[in-house]
Design an enzyme around this catalytic site. Structure first.
Site, PDB file in Angstrom:
ATOM      1  N   ASP A  23      55.784  13.072 -81.441  1.00  8.57           N
ATOM      2  CA  ASP A  23      56.076  13.609 -80.243  1.00  8.57           C
ATOM      3  C   ASP A  23      55.949  12.821 -79.032  1.00  8.57           C
ATOM      4  OD1 ASP A  23      53.325  13.591 -80.369  1.00  8.57           O
ATOM      5  OD2 ASP A  23      52.922  15.923 -80.611  1.00  8.57           O
ATOM      6  N   ASP A  69      55.182   7.203 -79.954  1.00 10.17           N
ATOM      7  CA  ASP A  69      55.794   7.580 -81.297  1.00 10.17           C
ATOM      8  C   ASP A  69      57.238   6.900 -81.409  1.00 10.17           C
ATOM      9  OD1 ASP A  69      53.584   8.710 -82.295  1.00 10.17           O
ATOM     10  OD2 ASP A  69      54.087  10.647 -81.352  1.00 10.17           O
ATOM     11  N   ASP A 118      52.403  14.259 -88.634  1.00  7.63           N
ATOM     12  CA  ASP A 118      51.338  14.440 -87.827  1.00  7.63           C
ATOM     13  C   ASP A 118      50.666  15.894 -88.506  1.00  7.63           C
ATOM     14  OD1 ASP A 118      51.594  12.753 -85.756  1.00  7.63           O
ATOM     15  OD2 ASP A 118      53.119  13.842 -85.001  1.00  7.63           O
TER      16      ASP A 118
END
Length: 952
Positions: free
Chosen positions: A681, A685, A353
């Site tokens: 997170d 996901d 990310d």
């Protein structure tokens, strides 16, 4: 329609009118469903709960441990040994005080311990679904039969009408019917931290992304403001949360590289030992011309079988991985599953990310544009320290009313608060607004002071359609008559133009500029020309292309409080300028990305941000070049799995990607043979984290669901921590290979030595199963544990990752073990022949004629100590190494040698292990022969150095 199925087109509720949705579900917005409808729909759709697939129960997991081929062989050895002991006991062959069945008990104890170790590693319950279930609300308020009632969330059905208020957790997916100032935090589902403003009367295109469906609410999210009436559209496994649960349960747990290699190792060792046993038995029968020595051959076979199985290896590997987890925790990486420690060393691709992992998750103003001038702002984070530079020269902002007016607007038209807590500057509120408060503070414009000079009396909150917010402030001194305009701050006096109120507006540069008719220039307002307008828009594009998030600012003096809507009030504004900010990269990430490159690991950025921002950050960090392609979520949505598979090796930036796209990216990379680490997170996901070879959850911002689905948790949410953990994984794997070389090289030497005894006609087995267990657990185990903490080699992150699919015997390890095992056996067999003959010659000294076996046992054990010292390095001679760089090897060698001597010279231990007392001279000869093993390995290193080759 089958049970647990849901209404057709269940993904298109956002694109339908409210009346259409009500008609499809045959419900009434004012009365809800009838009791009869509810019962029918419960039968039709099932309860509103997440269903869990049945997994292995604890007993199945425990029994699976004893299907390991090496443990099965040990179990067989234990029973055969017990049978032979039983026969000897019945025949009265045991000496007084000798313990029967001790070999059997010892072997079975090792089997049980190894089974328990395997059970502990595998029995960690899958808790990701349990964490998902916690997101469902236990009680909901619902309209049924025209009455408001409170029911359990499990009883909801499609067509129900539920009422939401601030603080409630949403129990099902639904279409908004009515709403008042409703804001919902969907971070658990989408990963976005900011609350989303919802609107009932919107009709959205069918292809609208999940995070942009502003007329829907979803199970597991939370109401942070306002109230609403919601039509339940989907329940149970058909909700967005249910779809995630389905994906989670569809992802199969694949064995890790280490587990696959240990399986391969076990199969090879067992097959090899059985072949050798067969050879020895057949050879012994042929040599004896019959079955007269079958019992001796069985004893030899049992000893060989025990010798070939590295009984201490599972424990050593478990302890090694546990030590690795402890070291990783010091690097802010928490390992949830032990095999993941080694697996990290095989990673070829890290998908990360952007926000908070590659960047600081702290917006920092970097550029200001007003009055045709561009100013650069320095400083990091939220600390109000930094300079304003124009043409690389620092300027004093307080001397420039043009910038000051812009920064006052940034501080006042703002809901965030800058605070210093325990020496660290923090923001309470939105990070974007925090950056504006900080940049104003850098110029000495304190938010508190200006809020008292210009107290807020009204506001027009940010709206997703207007993309602006405005605040109306009162000029306090003028309003109260306490001072004339000449006594007011000169900056305010210039802006108010003798009016009592000021309205400050910030938002989208294009939309804010479109509402402006004048521009603030110097200390007055002038007409905004078309040329100026085009320059502002061009500068906005330039900032955006650099990846900056740009906001436009304007103001307007007012004679009275506006009573109109924002649409009519935000007209004829006076333009102030542009402020561009960036979620700055973490300073340590650039070096970490370069370390990845040097180590042959490919970093990939996956973000929900705009592609321009993603490209700028990726280029700055070295993840991608300036011309590299950016693949957006919308493009990915229309790509087949085959097309995506063709692209994944070419794309290093994925922008505007929804969390559910991550699963497809991981699978495409894995189909290309990549070994993938994936960060995440949000709840969405979790499937990708579980699918990835290493799932990495965020410790600070991560949800419980993502953490439970992961193999590793980043305690600091930092990309550099992933790289540090990957380095540790490589070190662990290198050390595992090192002590496997040590243990199995020694074991092969033991097996060959034992096999040679009956063929050489020495009349007995040189080592009993109990003595072999001692060697495998103690004289192998303690030095192996010490080798497990060998410090990293200098080039550990300067080489490509080894293939996760390589054999445990790859890169010469198998050849090394066979070579060293043969040398080990030759040395020991030569010594065994000498010792046997020597004892026969001195038998008249009233010493036990079987003590030659103790001499062989001692020689083997002490030779392994020399092996442990020499094997610390593949290429460096022992004299070239710092002996204290791994003090544990020296300690292990000393302690193990002392323990071995105790077995020879302490009477109770001598009696239990069946050893014999050795005269000092014979002990000295044992040590001399043992040293030959160390000398051989050191000579090998010299030979390989001279020939320009490297050992494994």
């Amino acid at each position: 329609m089958s049970a647990n199925s849901q209404p057709e087109s269940n993904s298109l509720w956002h694109s339908w009118e409210i009346d259409q949705a009500l008609n499809l579900l045959k419900t009434d917005a004012d009365k809800g469903l009838t009791s009869q409808d509810v019962q029918q729909r419960l039968q039709k759709y099932g309860p509103n709960e997440l269903e869990e697939n049945e997994g292995r129960n604890p007993w199945e997991i425990l029994l699976d441990q004893f299907k390991n081929i090496m443990l099965l062989m040990l179990i067989a050895v234990a029973f055969i040994s017990g049978f032979l002991d039983l026969m000897a006991w019945q025949a009265g062959e045991f000496k007084p005080g000798e313990v029967p069945f001790k070999d059997t008990v010892a072997i079975l104890a090792i089997v049980i311990v190894n089974g328990i170790l395997g059970y502990v590693q595998e029995s960690r319950a899958e808790k990701a679904l349990a964490a998902l279930k916690k997101l469902s609300s236990p009680l909901v308020r619902v309209l049924r039969d025209g009455k408001l009632m409170e029911i359990a969330a499990q009883e909801l059905v499609p067509g129900d009408m539920i009422l939401l208020e601030t603080g409630m957790q949403i129990a099902a997916d639904g279409r908004l019917i009515e709403q008042s100032n409703l804001q919902v935090r969907e971070s658990a589902l989408t990963g976005e931290a900011e609350a989303i403003s919802k609107r009932a009367n919107l009709i959205l295109p069918p292809e609208t992304a999940l995070g942009d469906r502003l007329n829907l609410v979803f199970q597991g999210t939370e109401v942070v403001q306002g109230r609403a009436k919601v039509l339940v559209t989907n329940t149970g496994m058909q909700t967005e949360l249910g779809k995630i649960a389905t994906m989670l349960q569809s992802v199969e747990n694949e064995p890790t590289p280490l587990q696959q290699r240990m399986t391969q190792l076990g199969n090879t060792l067992v097959f090899g030992s059985l072949v050798l046993v067969a050879f020895v038995v057949v050879g012994g029968i042929i040599q004896a011309r019959g079955f007269g020595n079958i019992r001796e051959l069985l004893e030899v076979s049992l000893s060989m079988a025990v010798a070939v199985v590295p009984e201490g290896l599972p424990a050593v590997i478990t302890v090694t991985l546990a030590l690795g987890t402890q070291r990783m925790v010091r690097h802010q990486a928490l390992i949830r599953k032990l095999p993941a420690v080694e697996t990290l060393g095989s990673v070829t691709t890290i998908c990360s990310d952007k926000t908070g992992t590659l960047t600081q998750n702290k917006m920092v103003v970097q550029s200001i544009y007003n009055n045709n001038h561009v100013y650069h702002v320095t400083g990091e984070g939220y600390a109000p320290r930094g300079d304003f530079q124009f043409n690389n020269q620092t300027i004093a902002v307080e001397d420039d009313p043009q910038i000051s007016a812009l920064l006052v607007a940034a501080a006042v038209c703002n809901d965030a608060v800058l605070q210093q807590q325990k020496g660290e500057w923090r923001i309470l509120g939105d990070p974007t607004e925090g950056a504006l408060v900080t940049v104003a503070a850098k110029a000495g414009i304190e938010q508190d002071q200006w809020n008292s000079k210009l107290p807020r009396v009204n506001e027009f909150p940010f709206d997703s359609e207007r993309k602006r917010m405005s605040v109306i402030c009162q000029v306090e001194q003028v309003a109260t008559g306490e001072a004339s305009l000449t006594d007011v701050d000169p900056l305010i006096a210039d802006m108010t133009q003798s009016q009592q109120y000021l309205m400050f507006t910030k938002g989208s540069p294009e939309l804010t500029l479109a509402r402006c008719t004048q521009i603030h220039s110097g200390n007055h307002a002038a007409a905004l020309t078309e040329e100026q307008r085009q320059k502002i828009l061009a500068e906005n594009d330039r900032m955006a292309n650099k990846g900056l998030r740009v906001l436009g600012f304007a103001y307007k003096p007012l004679t009275e409080m506006p009573s109109d809507t924002a649409e009519t009030s935000e007209q004829n504004l006076i333009w102030l300028g542009l402020i561009g900010m960036l979620d700055a990269p973490r300073p340590e990430v650039r070096a970490a990305v370069q370390e990845c490159r040097n180590a042959g690991i490919r970093p990939i950025m996956i973000t929900g941000d705009h592609q321009l921002t993603a490209r700028a950050i990726a280029a700055d960090l070295g993840i991608a070049g300036e011309g590299d392609r950016v693949l957006t979520g919308q493009e990915l949505q229309h790509m087949s799995d085959q097309d995506l598979e063709q692209q994944v090796d070419l794309v290093s930036i994925y922008a505007r990607v929804a969390p559910e796209h991550k699963l497809r990216i991981v699978q495409a990379l894995q189909r290309r043979g990549r070994f993938v680490a994936m960060t995440g997170d949000g709840v969405n996901d979790a499937p990708a984290l579980k699918q990835a070879d290493i799932g990495i959850a965020m410790g600070i911002t991560g949800t419980d669901v993502s953490k439970e689905a992961s193999d590793m948790v980043l305690l600091d949410d930092n990309f550099a921590t992933i790289v540090a953990a990957t380095k540790e994984g490589r070190v662990v794997y290198t050390n595992i290979r090192r002590f496997i070389k040590y243990i199995l090289g020694s074991n092969i030497g033991e097996v060959l030595t034992i096999a040679s005894a009956p063929l050489l006609g020495l009349g007995g087995v040189p080592l009993t199963p109990l003595q072999i267990l001692w060697m495998n657990l103690v004289t192998d185990g303690l030095p192996a544990l010490a080798l497990a903490v060998e410090p990293p080699e200098p080039d550990v992150m300067k080489r490509p990752p080894f293939s996760p699919r390589e054999s445990i015997f790859a890169r010469g390890l198998g050849a090394y073990m066979i070579r060293i095992g043969i040398v080990f056996a030759i040395i020991t067999i030569m010594f065994m022949l000498w010792a046997h003959n020597h004892v026969q010659l001195v038998v008249g000294e009233n010493l036990d004629p079987q003590r030659w076996k103790t001499m062989v046992f001692t020689c083997l054990c002490i030779a392994q100590m020399g092996h442990a010292i020499a094997i610390r390095s593949n290429n460096k001679l022992t004299v070239e190494m710092n002996p204290f760089s791994n003090i544990f090897v020296l300690l292990a060698v000393v302690v193990t040698t002392i323990l071995q001597l105790m077995l020879v010279y302490v009477p109770p231990l001598r009696a239990f292990f069946g050893t014999h007392w050795l005269p000092p001279a014979e002990l000295g000869i044992c040590i001399g022969f043992s040293a030959l093993m160390f000398v051989w390995i050191e000579l090998e290193k010299l030979f390989f150095r001279i020939t320009g080759r490297t050992t494994v």
